[in-house]
Design a protein around this motif. Structure first.
Motif, PDB file in Angstrom:
ATOM      1  N   ARG A  17       0.830  -1.205   0.000  1.00 20.20           N
ATOM      2  CA  ARG A  17       0.000   0.000   0.000  1.00 20.20           C
ATOM      3  C   ARG A  17       0.869   1.262   0.000  1.00 20.20           C
ATOM      4  NH1 ARG A  17      -5.250   0.143   0.959  1.00 20.20           N
ATOM      5  NH2 ARG A  17      -5.031   2.099   2.110  1.00 20.20           N
ATOM      6  N   LYS A  18       1.957   1.226   0.738  1.00 19.96           N
ATOM      7  CA  LYS A  18       2.856   2.386   0.759  1.00 19.96           C
ATOM      8  C   LYS A  18       3.577   2.554  -0.572  1.00 19.96           C
ATOM      9  CE  LYS A  18       3.533   2.454   5.781  1.00 19.96           C
ATOM     10  NZ  LYS A  18       2.900   3.787   5.948  1.00 19.96           N
ATOM     11  N   LEU A  19       3.958   1.441  -1.206  1.00 21.67           N
ATOM     12  CA  LEU A  19       4.640   1.512  -2.496  1.00 21.67           C
ATOM     13  C   LEU A  19       3.714   2.032  -3.589  1.00 21.67           C
ATOM     14  CD1 LEU A  19       6.740  -1.791  -2.447  1.00 21.67           C
ATOM     15  CD2 LEU A  19       7.628   0.554  -2.400  1.00 21.67           C
ATOM     16  N   GLU A  20       2.421   1.772  -3.480  1.00 25.21           N
ATOM     17  CA  GLU A  20       1.491   2.303  -4.473  1.00 25.21           C
ATOM     18  C   GLU A  20       1.584   3.820  -4.544  1.00 25.21           C
ATOM     19  OE1 GLU A  20      -2.201  -0.642  -5.167  1.00 25.21           O
ATOM     20  OE2 GLU A  20      -2.340   0.527  -3.319  1.00 25.21           O
ATOM     21  N   ASP A  21       1.829   4.457  -3.422  1.00 27.89           N
ATOM     22  CA  ASP A  21       1.957   5.918  -3.397  1.00 27.89           C
ATOM     23  C   ASP A  21       3.381   6.388  -3.686  1.00 27.89           C
ATOM     24  OD1 ASP A  21      -0.734   6.228  -2.695  1.00 27.89           O
ATOM     25  OD2 ASP A  21      -0.284   6.066  -0.557  1.00 27.89           O
ATOM     26  N   ALA A  22       4.368   5.576  -3.293  1.00 32.22           N
ATOM     27  CA  ALA A  22       5.756   6.051  -3.332  1.00 32.22           C
ATOM     28  C   ALA A  22       6.463   5.810  -4.655  1.00 32.22           C
ATOM     29  CB  ALA A  22       6.546   5.396  -2.195  1.00 32.22           C
ATOM     30  N   LEU A  23       6.091   4.769  -5.374  1.00 28.52           N
ATOM     31  CA  LEU A  23       6.805   4.431  -6.605  1.00 28.52           C
ATOM     32  C   LEU A  23       6.378   5.324  -7.766  1.00 28.52           C
ATOM     33  CD1 LEU A  23       6.712   0.527  -6.512  1.00 28.52           C
ATOM     34  CD2 LEU A  23       8.734   1.976  -6.227  1.00 28.52           C
ATOM     35  N   PRO A  24       7.285   5.631  -8.666  1.00 22.53           N
ATOM     36  CA  PRO A  24       6.917   6.364  -9.885  1.00 22.53           C
ATOM     37  C   PRO A  24       5.868   5.593 -10.679  1.00 22.53           C
ATOM     38  CG  PRO A  24       9.302   6.310  -9.620  1.00 22.53           C
ATOM     39  CD  PRO A  24       8.740   5.373  -8.596  1.00 22.53           C
ATOM     40  N   PRO A  25       4.995   6.274 -11.412  1.00 26.13           N
ATOM     41  CA  PRO A  25       3.889   5.597 -12.111  1.00 26.13           C
ATOM     42  C   PRO A  25       4.337   4.594 -13.167  1.00 26.13           C
ATOM     43  CG  PRO A  25       4.025   7.921 -12.728  1.00 26.13           C
ATOM     44  CD  PRO A  25       4.933   7.742 -11.566  1.00 26.13           C
ATOM     45  N   GLU A  26       5.532   4.736 -13.687  1.00 28.16           N
ATOM     46  CA  GLU A  26       5.992   3.812 -14.726  1.00 28.16           C
ATOM     47  C   GLU A  26       6.495   2.477 -14.167  1.00 28.16           C
ATOM     48  OE1 GLU A  26       9.438   6.896 -14.393  1.00 28.16           O
ATOM     49  OE2 GLU A  26       7.282   6.750 -13.947  1.00 28.16           O
ATOM     50  N   VAL A  27       6.547   2.347 -12.853  1.00 30.58           N
ATOM     51  CA  VAL A  27       7.016   1.108 -12.229  1.00 30.58           C
ATOM     52  C   VAL A  27       5.836   0.159 -12.039  1.00 30.58           C
ATOM     53  CG1 VAL A  27       8.090   0.085 -10.185  1.00 30.58           C
ATOM     54  CG2 VAL A  27       8.887   2.295 -11.042  1.00 30.58           C
ATOM     55  N   ASP A  28       6.016  -1.082 -12.490  1.00 33.71           N
ATOM     56  CA  ASP A  28       5.007  -2.115 -12.263  1.00 33.71           C
ATOM     57  C   ASP A  28       5.172  -2.672 -10.847  1.00 33.71           C
ATOM     58  OD1 ASP A  28       3.931  -1.977 -14.859  1.00 33.71           O
ATOM     59  OD2 ASP A  28       5.526  -3.264 -15.628  1.00 33.71           O
ATOM     60  N   LEU A  29       4.036  -2.900 -10.173  1.00 32.09           N
ATOM     61  CA  LEU A  29       4.049  -3.387  -8.798  1.00 32.09           C
ATOM     62  C   LEU A  29       3.176  -4.635  -8.702  1.00 32.09           C
ATOM     63  CD1 LEU A  29       4.714  -3.031  -5.757  1.00 32.09           C
ATOM     64  CD2 LEU A  29       2.751  -1.472  -5.610  1.00 32.09           C
ATOM     65  N   THR A  30       3.726  -5.689  -8.112  1.00 33.55           N
ATOM     66  CA  THR A  30       3.029  -6.966  -7.983  1.00 33.55           C
ATOM     67  C   THR A  30       3.158  -7.474  -6.559  1.00 33.55           C
ATOM     68  OG1 THR A  30       3.513  -7.550 -10.289  1.00 33.55           O
ATOM     69  CG2 THR A  30       2.911  -9.355  -8.810  1.00 33.55           C
ATOM     70  N   ILE A  31       2.061  -8.033  -6.033  1.00 34.19           N
ATOM     71  CA  ILE A  31       2.113  -8.722  -4.746  1.00 34.19           C
ATOM     72  C   ILE A  31       1.648 -10.162  -4.970  1.00 34.19           C
ATOM     73  CG2 ILE A  31      -0.165  -7.828  -4.083  1.00 34.19           C
ATOM     74  CD1 ILE A  31       0.801  -7.999  -1.139  1.00 34.19           C
ATOM     75  N   VAL A  32       2.357 -11.109  -4.351  1.00 40.29           N
ATOM     76  CA  VAL A  32       2.078 -12.531  -4.537  1.00 40.29           C
ATOM     77  C   VAL A  32       1.754 -13.163  -3.193  1.00 40.29           C
ATOM     78  CG1 VAL A  32       2.957 -14.738  -5.393  1.00 40.29           C
ATOM     79  CG2 VAL A  32       3.726 -12.602  -6.453  1.00 40.29           C
ATOM     80  N   ASP A  33       0.664 -13.924  -3.151  1.00 34.22           N
ATOM     81  CA  ASP A  33       0.343 -14.689  -1.953  1.00 34.22           C
ATOM     82  C   ASP A  33      -0.480 -15.901  -2.361  1.00 34.22           C
ATOM     83  OD1 ASP A  33       0.495 -14.164   1.221  1.00 34.22           O
ATOM     84  OD2 ASP A  33      -1.352 -15.254   0.746  1.00 34.22           O
TER      85      ASP A  33
END
Length: 386
Positions: A17-33
């Motif tokens: 949730r914090k990375l969704e706000d902190a990372l630049p928009p061009e970065v892909d973000l994935t969570i695995v569970d």
């Protein structure tokens, strides 16, 4: 650029949730569970006595994120040299930066019979299995013995719930509950005043405490022990045996919990936080494996991953950015003991209604922080009823 968070426990969800706000928009973000839901782990013991609480402590992962892609899969292995993650779907994920938030598994230490006969408490299904076995013992007038191995917070809470359930079922007069701890006090990782108050609450509920007592073996009806100081051995009847005696790394980590230090970095591109790692903070202090530590570590981890991602995307020359150190500061500790609770806030230890109110507010506050407000409301109601 691809950032991957492995695991959706406290550390993984808070970090993502914090990375969704902190990372630049061009970065892909994935969570695995491997699960579709996020579990409020520190409340799972309540399921032993209040199965209805399950609805409040399971939150669909898809509802928690606005930007991150959620992959439901089991992590089989992590190659931190190649920056690759092997999933049980036969898929391999590549990453530029990752965070290992895989949590921990129950450690059985190769003690004969303990894994076979000791019920763990890591999931709702585990709590339901403990409840079912306990109710079988409570149904009737035959004397029966329950043994809980490990008197950390999880073991304390299991013993408390079982004592309260026995009382509610009218079985207290024929059920004995014994709590074993290898070290010299219950809640051994916590301040002495807190330990003493926890021991008092357990004793009030007729739970026998045996410290400096190691489990050496288990069968389907007994638990063998050895006193650490005297070497004296004993064999306890145990129609129900619950094991909360330690943690180990996940299968993906080959059972290891690697040491990470103040920047939470395992390698240049891989971070580790929560119960996955043995964390040493900026003050050189070992950080206890706990929900509060996992949640608090997410903030510096997010800052550091975002700093590195921005630095790399900018093709900056020279040294990489200075990373934010993790310093573990917590205002206190809290544990439920059946229908009671113990809380330490600063130097003050409180019990009774004040502690129970604090306990209810902790879980609700966390759920509110991840925007699961309805779940928070449900949890407060369940906690106050308990």
């Amino acid at each position: 650029m691809h950032v991957v968070v492995l695991g959706a426990g406290y550390a993984g969800v808070t970090l993502t949730r914090k990375l969704e706000d902190a990372l630049p928009p061009e970065v892909d973000l994935t969570i695995v569970d491997e699960a579709d839901d996020h579990l409020v782990q520190h409340e799972v013991h309540r399921v032993i006595r209040r199965p209805s609480i399950t609805d409040a402590i399971e939150v669909p992962l898809a509802s928690l994120f606005d930007r991150a892609e959620v992959i439901t899969a089991h992590v089989k292995g992590v190659d931190t040299n190649a920056n690759e993650v092997e999933l049980d779907t036969d898929e391999t994920l590549s990453y530029d930066y990752s965070a290992l938030c895989l949590g921990a598994e129950t450690a059985f230490y190769d003690l004969p019979g303990v894994e076979e006969h000791g019920l763990p408490l890591k999931s709702v299904a585990d709590a339901e299995a403990i409840r079912e076995r306990a109710l079988d013992l409570f149904d009737g007038d035959e004397p029966a013995s329950i043994v809980v191995g490990g008197a950390g917070l999880s073991g304390v809470q299991v013993a408390g719930e079982l004592a309260a359930l026995a009382d509610e079922e009218g079985a207290s007069d024929h059920i004995d509950i014994t709590l074993l701890e290898q070290l010299d006090s219950v809640a051994p990782a916590f301040p002495e005043a807190f330990q003493d108050a926890v021991a008092d609450e357990l004793t009030k509920r007729d739970i026998e405490i045996r410290t400096e007592t190691a489990v050496t073996e288990a069968t389907d009806s007994t638990v063998a022990t050895r006193h650490e100081a005297t070497g004296e051995t004993d064999e306890l009847d145990a129609e129900l045996f619950v094991w909360t005696g330690g943690i180990a790394g996940s299968d993906a980590m080959a059972g290891d919990r690697p040491v990470v230090r103040r920047d939470l970095r395992l390698t240049n591109s891989t971070f580790a936080l929560g119960d996955t790692a043995r964390v040493v903070d900026a003050d050189g202090e070992a950080v206890p494996a706990s929900a509060s530590a996992a949640i608090r570590a997410a903030n510096p981890a997010a800052e550091n991953i975002a700093k590195l991602a921005k630095w790399e995307l900018a093709d900056s020359e020279g040294f990489e950015p200075e990373l934010t150190p993790f310093r573990f500061n917590v205002p206190g500790w809290i544990v439920s003991v059946g229908d009671g609770a113990v809380a330490q806030v600063g130097p003050e230890v409180v019990t009774g209604n004040a502690a129970k109110a604090l306990k209810a507010s902790v879980g609700a506050g966390y759920l509110s922080s991840i925007h699961a407000v309805q779940k928070a409301t449900e949890l407060v109601g369940e906690e106050l009823e308990a």
